[in-house]
Design a protein around this motif. Structure first.
Motif, PDB file in Angstrom:
ATOM      1  N   GLN A  23      38.096 -99.722 -11.975  1.00  0.00           N
ATOM      2  CA  GLN A  23      36.724-100.062 -12.390  1.00  0.00           C
ATOM      3  C   GLN A  23      36.778-100.946 -13.627  1.00  0.00           C
ATOM      4  OE1 GLN A  23      34.152 -96.565 -12.501  1.00  0.00           O
ATOM      5  NE2 GLN A  23      34.935 -95.908 -10.506  1.00  0.00           N
ATOM      6  N   THR A  24      36.008-102.011 -13.602  1.00  0.00           N
ATOM      7  CA  THR A  24      36.111-103.063 -14.610  1.00  0.00           C
ATOM      8  C   THR A  24      34.745-103.238 -15.270  1.00  0.00           C
ATOM      9  OG1 THR A  24      37.778-104.056 -13.155  1.00  0.00           O
ATOM     10  CG2 THR A  24      36.968-105.421 -14.962  1.00  0.00           C
ATOM     11  N   TRP A  25      34.407-102.259 -16.125  1.00  0.00           N
ATOM     12  CA  TRP A  25      33.066-102.211 -16.705  1.00  0.00           C
ATOM     13  C   TRP A  25      32.825-103.318 -17.696  1.00  0.00           C
ATOM     14  CZ3 TRP A  25      29.303 -99.237 -14.702  1.00  0.00           C
ATOM     15  CH2 TRP A  25      29.695 -98.212 -13.840  1.00  0.00           C
ATOM     16  N   HIS A  26      33.897-103.889 -18.272  1.00  0.00           N
ATOM     17  CA  HIS A  26      33.674-104.957 -19.251  1.00  0.00           C
ATOM     18  C   HIS A  26      33.272-106.265 -18.567  1.00  0.00           C
ATOM     19  CE1 HIS A  26      38.008-105.772 -18.354  1.00  0.00           C
ATOM     20  NE2 HIS A  26      37.642-107.015 -18.544  1.00  0.00           N
ATOM     21  N   ARG A  42      30.156-104.740 -13.370  1.00  0.00           N
ATOM     22  CA  ARG A  42      29.247-103.715 -13.902  1.00  0.00           C
ATOM     23  C   ARG A  42      27.945-103.723 -13.101  1.00  0.00           C
ATOM     24  NH1 ARG A  42      29.678-105.369 -19.147  1.00  0.00           N
ATOM     25  NH2 ARG A  42      27.674-106.411 -19.354  1.00  0.00           N
ATOM     26  N   ARG A  93      48.815 -99.858 -16.255  1.00  0.00           N
ATOM     27  CA  ARG A  93      47.553-100.580 -16.164  1.00  0.00           C
ATOM     28  C   ARG A  93      47.887-102.071 -16.071  1.00  0.00           C
ATOM     29  NH1 ARG A  93      43.613 -98.599 -20.817  1.00  0.00           N
ATOM     30  NH2 ARG A  93      45.348 -99.172 -22.178  1.00  0.00           N
ATOM     31  N   ASP A  94      47.300-102.731 -15.099  1.00  0.00           N
ATOM     32  CA  ASP A  94      47.626-104.131 -14.843  1.00  0.00           C
ATOM     33  C   ASP A  94      46.323-104.918 -14.661  1.00  0.00           C
ATOM     34  OD1 ASP A  94      49.082-106.409 -14.197  1.00  0.00           O
ATOM     35  OD2 ASP A  94      50.358-105.374 -12.768  1.00  0.00           O
ATOM     36  N   THR A  95      46.435-106.203 -14.437  1.00  0.00           N
ATOM     37  CA  THR A  95      45.265-107.017 -14.098  1.00  0.00           C
ATOM     38  C   THR A  95      45.532-107.681 -12.753  1.00  0.00           C
ATOM     39  OG1 THR A  95      44.770-107.420 -16.426  1.00  0.00           O
ATOM     40  CG2 THR A  95      43.815-108.944 -14.844  1.00  0.00           C
ATOM     41  N   VAL A 120      44.535 -90.328 -10.715  1.00  0.00           N
ATOM     42  CA  VAL A 120      45.468 -89.270 -11.123  1.00  0.00           C
ATOM     43  C   VAL A 120      45.153 -87.975 -10.365  1.00  0.00           C
ATOM     44  CG1 VAL A 120      46.079 -87.758 -13.057  1.00  0.00           C
ATOM     45  CG2 VAL A 120      46.029 -90.245 -13.378  1.00  0.00           C
ATOM     46  N   GLU A 170      40.993 -94.288 -13.878  1.00  0.00           N
ATOM     47  CA  GLU A 170      42.311 -93.668 -14.034  1.00  0.00           C
ATOM     48  C   GLU A 170      42.255 -92.194 -13.640  1.00  0.00           C
ATOM     49  OE1 GLU A 170      44.515 -94.664 -17.554  1.00  0.00           O
ATOM     50  OE2 GLU A 170      45.373 -92.658 -17.708  1.00  0.00           O
ATOM     51  N   LYS A 171      41.175 -91.526 -14.057  1.00  0.00           N
ATOM     52  CA  LYS A 171      41.041 -90.093 -13.759  1.00  0.00           C
ATOM     53  C   LYS A 171      41.009 -89.846 -12.251  1.00  0.00           C
ATOM     54  CE  LYS A 171      38.098 -86.095 -14.483  1.00  0.00           C
ATOM     55  NZ  LYS A 171      36.727 -85.613 -14.715  1.00  0.00           N
ATOM     56  N   ASN A 208      40.601-105.069 -13.512  1.00  0.00           N
ATOM     57  CA  ASN A 208      41.588-104.057 -13.852  1.00  0.00           C
ATOM     58  C   ASN A 208      42.318-103.589 -12.601  1.00  0.00           C
ATOM     59  OD1 ASN A 208      40.669-104.092 -16.490  1.00  0.00           O
ATOM     60  ND2 ASN A 208      39.360-102.299 -16.254  1.00  0.00           N
ATOM     61  N   GLY A 209      43.574-103.234 -12.774  1.00  0.00           N
ATOM     62  CA  GLY A 209      44.338-102.693 -11.660  1.00  0.00           C
ATOM     63  C   GLY A 209      45.281-101.614 -12.147  1.00  0.00           C
ATOM     64  N   PHE A 234      52.934 -94.781 -14.288  1.00  0.00           N
ATOM     65  CA  PHE A 234      51.535 -95.218 -14.349  1.00  0.00           C
ATOM     66  C   PHE A 234      51.445 -96.471 -15.193  1.00  0.00           C
ATOM     67  CE2 PHE A 234      47.074 -95.366 -15.129  1.00  0.00           C
ATOM     68  CZ  PHE A 234      46.505 -94.711 -14.056  1.00  0.00           C
ATOM     69  N   VAL A 275      52.531 -87.261 -11.094  1.00  0.00           N
ATOM     70  CA  VAL A 275      52.546 -88.683 -11.464  1.00  0.00           C
ATOM     71  C   VAL A 275      53.828 -88.976 -12.251  1.00  0.00           C
ATOM     72  CG1 VAL A 275      51.357 -90.484 -12.780  1.00  0.00           C
ATOM     73  CG2 VAL A 275      50.026 -88.765 -11.543  1.00  0.00           C
TER      74      VAL A 275
END
Lengths: 228, 228
Positions: free
Chosen positions: A145-148, A153, A207-209, A192, A188-189, A219-220, A205, A202
């Motif tokens: 999820q890419t809220w920025h 959004r 975080r990527d783009t 997981v 993320e939650k 986000n990825g 882990f 896990v």
């Protein structure tokens, strides 16, 4: 409010093979989690973008997808018969046609984003767990999820009355505006708990783009779970 | 279930200055969002870890904190009187002692993590907005919820009955086990809405990894909002 024509929650069995996106690149970390000559299952393999390089790496790869048309594309892309190439077969990720403890690695690359029901995602992860040998791993790369991003959004919020799940949205054809399919972006939650509630711990882990089929940067996540 | 001794939801006015953590490093992106000789307000400045380098960079910096003891440490660290150094003063982030449109940049570095009420965070961001000149920016660096870490996942869940907010947890003294303070880790969605609901648009967003006072690696965010 946008409406869904026909059954756009799950158009995947019928969509044309060439219209199935396959955007994320394979993260080399995957090679740390499978032994040489591993038996690998690529779940939701589409046109073989992941199956084929894994096969060239020396793994014995089976690619499975619910869409018959895209499997033909995958077979065509595999190269000549004498070279190492994956087996491609039709099947449903919620009921894999394999015995327990068959594989050394299962892979879901931008696949879960197309599964827009939490219950179905849970079933799919339990199936991926069942067919893995003890202590073997599941590799997942998927969208976050890419809220920025104002674009995403607004999609998450505007499409919520239709999708009924935060982070899901209608992926529409840019020309016709018609909805091609519904996609889900994960927190993320969510990712997981999807793993730890369905048989995995896990072990990696990141975080990527990622870049989407329409060229947006989002986000990825790259996640590896070990069968526990 | 852990209990909170005294008022551990907000121990910050009385805690010893040397016990106030200041762990995150300043991201150089900050220099893209303030003009030369800018008037800068560092909110929750603690011992001046951010105020001092910003001052040496040529900004005219005011550091504000609710804790008198830590401000003494900050003044002691500022160097000789003849060198450029920040002004440090006592004040509350929910009611800043400055007129509207005073500053070219406001900074909150690992400060919001200590504010464990959403309402108070909203008030604080609105105050940071009020004292900014039109079109000026707020720089935030803070901790993100880190669900892939078993340590933090268990903290968020186990401490929820006490904290009443997902992502918050009791930061305890490693020797005595007593709770020093309550901290909050953010989701991307929380941080984005904190800004856009209180007068800002998001102009920069970066996912990073930070190290906590106890040496754990956790998710972090660097966010810049422009007064809209």
């Amino acid at each position: 409010m946008k409406k869904l024509v026909n059954d756009r929650m799950n158009p995947w069995p019928c969509i044309k093979g060439k219209d199935i996106p396959a955007t994320i690149d394979l993260d080399p970390v995957i090679y740390n989690y499978a032994p040489t000559c591993a038996m690998v299952l690529d779940i939701g393999c589409a046109c073989g973008k992941v199956s084929i390089p894994l096969s060239k790496h020396g793994y014995s790869v089976t690619g499975i997808d619910i869409n018959t048309d895209v499997l033909e594309l995958a077979k065509d892309s595999s190269g000549p018969d004498w070279s190492p190439s994956p087996s491609f077969l039709k099947g449903n990720a919620t009921a894999l046609p394999f015995p327990d403890e068959t594989f050394d690695l299962t892979v879901m690359q931008a696949f879960l984003t197309t599964v827009v029901s939490k219950e179905e995602r849970d079933r799919i992860i339990r199936e991926a767990c069942r067919v893995l040998k003890p202590q073997s791993c599941l590799y997942i790369a998927d969208f976050g999820q890419t809220w920025h991003s104002k674009i995403y959004r607004e999609r998450y919020i505007n499409d919520l009355p239709v999708t009924k799940e935060e982070g899901s949205f209608l992926a529409c054809d840019e020309k016709t505006g018609e909805c091609d399919y519904v996609a889900h972006h994960f927190t993320e939650k969510e990712l997981v708990f999807l793993l730890i509630e369905n048989g995995f711990e896990v072990v990696f882990f990141k975080r990527d783009t990622f870049v989407t089929r329409t060229g947006n940067r989002v986000n990825g996540f790259v996640v590896v779970g070990r069968k526990s």
